[in-house]
Write a protein that holds these residues in place. Structure first.
Motif, PDB file in Angstrom:
ATOM      1  N   PHE B   8      18.122  22.479  18.112  1.00 17.74           N
ATOM      2  CA  PHE B   8      16.830  22.259  17.458  1.00 17.74           C
ATOM      3  C   PHE B   8      16.618  20.800  17.096  1.00 17.74           C
ATOM      4  CE2 PHE B   8      18.316  26.504  16.418  1.00 17.74           C
ATOM      5  CZ  PHE B   8      17.263  27.271  16.875  1.00 17.74           C
ATOM      6  N   ASP B  11      11.636  17.438  12.121  1.00 19.21           N
ATOM      7  CA  ASP B  11      11.367  16.305  11.244  1.00 19.21           C
ATOM      8  C   ASP B  11      12.631  15.946  10.457  1.00 19.21           C
ATOM      9  OD1 ASP B  11      10.253  14.372   9.678  1.00 19.21           O
ATOM     10  OD2 ASP B  11       9.177  15.762   8.370  1.00 19.21           O
ATOM     11  N   GLY B  12      13.276  14.872  10.833  1.00 15.22           N
ATOM     12  CA  GLY B  12      14.453  14.416  10.091  1.00 15.22           C
ATOM     13  C   GLY B  12      15.780  14.802  10.712  1.00 15.22           C
ATOM     14  N   PHE B  13      15.774  15.595  11.773  1.00 12.97           N
ATOM     15  CA  PHE B  13      17.040  15.969  12.405  1.00 12.97           C
ATOM     16  C   PHE B  13      16.824  16.127  13.910  1.00 12.97           C
ATOM     17  CE2 PHE B  13      15.948  20.330  13.251  1.00 12.97           C
ATOM     18  CZ  PHE B  13      14.969  20.595  12.310  1.00 12.97           C
ATOM     19  N   PHE B  16      20.318  19.891  16.327  1.00  9.06           N
ATOM     20  CA  PHE B  16      21.113  20.748  15.443  1.00  9.06           C
ATOM     21  C   PHE B  16      21.497  22.011  16.197  1.00  9.06           C
ATOM     22  CE2 PHE B  16      21.611  24.253  12.506  1.00  9.06           C
ATOM     23  CZ  PHE B  16      22.568  23.734  11.660  1.00  9.06           C
ATOM     24  N   ALA B  62      28.976  23.683  13.036  1.00  8.71           N
ATOM     25  CA  ALA B  62      27.632  23.155  13.259  1.00  8.71           C
ATOM     26  C   ALA B  62      27.740  21.700  13.667  1.00  8.71           C
ATOM     27  CB  ALA B  62      26.796  23.285  11.995  1.00  8.71           C
ATOM     28  N   MET B  66      20.974  12.798  12.697  1.00  8.78           N
ATOM     29  CA  MET B  66      19.888  12.299  11.859  1.00  8.78           C
ATOM     30  C   MET B  66      19.766  10.812  12.157  1.00  8.78           C
ATOM     31  SD  MET B  66      21.549  14.314   8.803  1.00  8.78           S
ATOM     32  CE  MET B  66      21.330  16.076   8.581  1.00  8.78           C
ATOM     33  N   TRP B  69      22.777   8.723  13.320  1.00  7.44           N
ATOM     34  CA  TRP B  69      23.979   9.341  12.783  1.00  7.44           C
ATOM     35  C   TRP B  69      24.168  10.725  13.367  1.00  7.44           C
ATOM     36  CZ3 TRP B  69      26.305   6.010   9.290  1.00  7.44           C
ATOM     37  CH2 TRP B  69      25.494   4.946   8.854  1.00  7.44           C
ATOM     38  N   TYR B  71      26.960  14.337  13.266  1.00  6.73           N
ATOM     39  CA  TYR B  71      28.071  14.961  12.570  1.00  6.73           C
ATOM     40  C   TYR B  71      28.522  16.182  13.349  1.00  6.73           C
ATOM     41  CZ  TYR B  71      24.541  18.252  11.014  1.00  6.73           C
ATOM     42  OH  TYR B  71      23.539  19.179  11.011  1.00  6.73           O
ATOM     43  N   LYS B  72      29.742  16.592  13.094  1.00  5.95           N
ATOM     44  CA  LYS B  72      30.283  17.797  13.711  1.00  5.95           C
ATOM     45  C   LYS B  72      31.227  18.457  12.731  1.00  5.95           C
ATOM     46  CE  LYS B  72      33.068  19.411  17.603  1.00  5.95           C
ATOM     47  NZ  LYS B  72      33.982  18.975  18.659  1.00  5.95           N
ATOM     48  N   TYR B  88      33.431  15.455  10.717  1.00  8.22           N
ATOM     49  CA  TYR B  88      33.238  13.994  10.747  1.00  8.22           C
ATOM     50  C   TYR B  88      31.771  13.605  10.834  1.00  8.22           C
ATOM     51  CZ  TYR B  88      33.182  14.515  15.900  1.00  8.22           C
ATOM     52  OH  TYR B  88      32.905  14.880  17.189  1.00  8.22           O
ATOM     53  N   LEU B  89      31.563  12.331  10.515  1.00  5.77           N
ATOM     54  CA  LEU B  89      30.247  11.692  10.572  1.00  5.77           C
ATOM     55  C   LEU B  89      30.395  10.505  11.508  1.00  5.77           C
ATOM     56  CD1 LEU B  89      27.369  11.255   9.362  1.00  5.77           C
ATOM     57  CD2 LEU B  89      28.477   9.984   7.513  1.00  5.77           C
ATOM     58  N   TYR B  91      28.462   7.097  13.596  1.00  9.60           N
ATOM     59  CA  TYR B  91      27.328   6.182  13.714  1.00  9.60           C
ATOM     60  C   TYR B  91      27.254   5.675  15.142  1.00  9.60           C
ATOM     61  CZ  TYR B  91      24.147   2.314  13.001  1.00  9.60           C
ATOM     62  OH  TYR B  91      23.082   1.463  13.094  1.00  9.60           O
TER      63      TYR B  91
END
Lengths: 390, 390, 390
Positions: B8, B11-13, B16, B62, B66, B69, B71-72, B88-89, B91
């Protein structure tokens, strides 16, 4: 059909859906001052009775399909533990046949096949609880028609045990036939489950109905067992807003005495549940699987209705005594009444009251007013549950 | 690209997606009657061999993005335990560079970087298993181009240990270069991993290939170690439907003897895998990361095809003896053959057969027909896996 | 409004959303060589100080609505444990009133009601941490208006404890009133929490700010306690880019001395936090709940801005001494400065530095240069966090 969470179909997958449930339980179980254990120091009340509360089940998971393949995964975090509830892959590419591999329910007892979201009372019948029917890892084949099915499987225990030295085999099989039209049907079924050495029951015991208590009034203690055979019969039916279900079951457990001599200890159980939807719904039933399923309110709260309200009565018998083998786990007769309210689909509130008679309890005694104790005694209890699933 | 579950963007992601996998394993490992341990009471067979089964991995998680950025997150519930697999995050806002902070794989060995969904056999090579390469918490920088990468990280162990008194540092680095076009490429790579006191290996041991067994035929026992250095070389390639991969690795482990004198014990391992897709696919490979990735069937089952079928052969050597330091963990030579079937994308079935030769086993002995025992012996085994991911 | 993950509304459900978060922490806490414990063998440094790292929180969950009903579930896997963070069902069908049943936060302290994603520093104030305010299972009623609320609940502890013999009752209540317009508001609030026997604090202790350390410099040891009463006052405000929050709290703990005599031990705490958004944002605040909420950057990184940057200062006092009851847990004064950067919504990086003064430490001592020890000492520390949520 209305679901509790969205379902997605796209390139390479079908009907992907997140699953989950929360069941919050509260119960009052009496009489903690008068029921307990006796030692050289005198009578000790069992504080596991009385006021108890717990998150009974809290789960998250996922399910989906890819071509003719489907999968389901769910994990439970209740009790401070982590227990996988389902983790399997199914093939549905053959007419009337499904093949399922992974961690799944074994095929014993009708009520054990029904989701914990949809059973009549807060807990399932006391006998299948006492013998701890549960999920195992293996392969099952489900052959089914419009109003019958026959599902069999072979399993190896220890699917989540890192240090399991002996993996026992389990074979189970269940079938049913449904007579009559949808609104007045009668269900007949039977199941057997054989458990080899390593997978068999090593102890039979039972909480006083509500799981939030940690007491076991029935308890055989640890047994030197080598294999077991469960046999169960099912009769159930739905006639408009009225429904009933009854099961008869017996477990033959091969045990060894101190001299190493084998014999078969026999334990028995029976249950009868009668229910009626005051708001007119019929209890949902899946004809091709011989199981009860999710009942939806005809008139949900907030849309001009009150939801679905049903009242149910039950009687339940468990006998964990096998005197020939000198096993005295006790006997238990339970009477239940329950009110269940589904204001909207996927939300359910339950109130259960119960009177339980214990005979020959091996683990607990009742302190009488004259200061003496007895191993035959009764207790009253009630429980409340708030439930949501998605 | 076809995914196993919906992705998905809003707005903002971005992208996902819910992730997950189920691997159900069954194995037969012989000969439990003849392999075991010897004590004053005589020979004791190891019942951890024989028929074994387990849910090897069952995960949910998940991932998403963003802005620049990403993440997993993934958590595993196999073995009755709960282990976070990734958290983790990252960049990705700089060209050719990714910065990743959190719980992630360290950078040692090519096969360890490949998803457990996509490795050739049911388990990775025996040497990286014996030295327990795993995820740690730290920061990595991944500098990469179209056909090369260099990824390095610094880590502190004990990310999930509430009572870790000594947090050891870990530094690891891996790089690769890929020659040739996509359909006939050759991969060369190397990696090093240094583990400081507190993070170093304190014991090296190994299951007999299949993880469902709890036996360890190779085992150094607990070592008084202070630091370690892993060095590994990789050569791999894909030429149409044929692929191969080979790794050579060595671990220098600083150990102290009883007098407190330090020296470096050296342990070695090597593996070679050859495979061929009978249905013509090329094994998927990510040129910018130097790792194998998900191979999709060209002609899925149910869409006029049979899916992807590949056959693979392997040889694997592990040496856990370091005689100068009086460490005798044993040596192991493993031959493998595997068949892998992906009927549709995200579903995979595996069958592995193996013959394993054990030399100088410190923990296990083989009972010969004449009643004597030997520490050099062979065993045969086979395993089956059903796998789904989403 | 921009969310970190998609939200779905369909037939039978509304606003279904997957939730989750990852917090990766690193900290340096000094001086491990000079702070430790003293025994007959001499001074032992505490290696739980020094360089520490951990995954502080890693969670996944779901939330959604069905008609007037809502639910929320979240589970945390940090520390190698599995802890359900929320598991409740709420009814919102009555104006200004919400009824919530299940596992949820008790109503004590303002900062404890704020999400761990949105607190000012990496950890909450030291006093509520020392007395271990946490989630419990029960029923709450939240009566609220545009700028005030009053939320009360009754709870039974042991929601996830399978073998809890004594379930203690907890009653808590919190209310607030907000004065002034949105851009210059002042918050006043108060809360009380009573814990009955079985649910009361049996030990008060505290890590040196950062949770990645396993040391507790303040520690009362185990107490023979029977009930507790928490009382707290809150004053907070937001005036453009400036915000502050201060809490004063006291815990009266009924304890028994060796002779069985009961008395009330009193423990106190206070905190003051001042902050300012250098990039001009106002810290987000929910007027109808009296809690801080998620602050979004006005100008995200990558869209012409730098994100939101705020700087904060804090002072924090904890007194775990109750000399009349011979309890000497120690006292602690903490000064903090923090920088917090939110480059885009749902991503946050934090850097905290702190100086902490310990007085009368019962568990730890400081080794002076002259070889003697003292129980009054200071230590410096800093911490870093990378955070993402969805």
């Amino acid at each position: 059909k209305a679901a509790g969470a969205p379902s997605f179909t796209g390139d390479g997958f079908k009907n992907f859906k997140i699953r989950g449930r929360i069941q919050s339980d509260f119960a009052q179980i009496g009489d903690p001052d008068k029921i307990g254990t006796l030692s050289a120091d005198g009578f000790t009340p069992d504080r596991g009775l009385g006021t108890v509360a717990e998150i009974r089940r809290v789960r998250i998971g996922a399910q989906g399909e890819m071509g003719d393949w489907g999968y389901k995964f769910e994990v439970d975090f209740a009790g401070g533990e982590t227990n996988v509830a389902d983790a399997y892959l199914a093939y549905k590419g053959i007419d009337n046949l499904a093949l399922i591999v992974g961690y799944q329910k074994t095929q014993a007892s009708m009520e054990e096949q029904v989701s914990s979201l949809d059973v009549v009372f807060m807990e399932r019948s006391r006998f299948t609880d006492a013998i701890d029917l549960r999920r195992e890892m293996g392969v099952t084949a489900d052959w089914s028609g419009e109003n019958w099915h026959w599902k069999s499987g072979i399993f190896v225990d220890g699917a989540f045990d890192e240090d399991d030295e002996v993996n026992g085999l389990i074979v189970s099989s269940r079938g049913h036939y449904t007579f009559g039209p949808k609104h007045a049907f009668t269900h007949m079924g039977a199941s057997v489950e054989y458990r080899d050495s390593g997978a068999e029951q090593g102890r039979l015991r039972n909480r006083p109905l509500f799981h939030a208590s940690d007491s076991r009034l029935l308890d055989t203690g640890s047994l030197d067992s080598t294999s077991s055979l469960y046999t169960g019969l099912e009769l159930a039916g739905g006639y408009g807003a009225f429904y009933f279900e009854t099961e008869l079951a017996t477990l033959g457990l091969s045990v060894r005495d101190e001299a190493g001599q084998s014999s078969t200890a026999r334990f028995n159980g029976a249950s009868l549940h009668l229910g009626y939807f005051l708001t007119g719904e019929q209890r949902a039933y899946k004809r091709s699987a011989g199981t009860w399923s999710r009942t939806k309110p005809d008139n949900p709260l907030g849309k001009g209705g009150f939801g679905a309200l049903d009242v149910a009565f039950g009687a339940d018998w468990v006998d964990l005594n096998a005197s020939d083998e000198s096993i005295f786990g006790g006997q238990q007769l339970t009477f239940l009444a329950g009110l269940s309210w589904r204001p909207v689909d996927h939300i359910r509130f339950m109130a259960n009251i119960s009177h339980m008679e214990i005979y020959d309890s091996a683990s607990h005694l009742h302190l009488k007013n004259d200061g003496t104790v007895e191993d035959d005694f009764g207790l009253n209890m009630f429980g409340l549950r708030a439930q949501v699933d998605w």
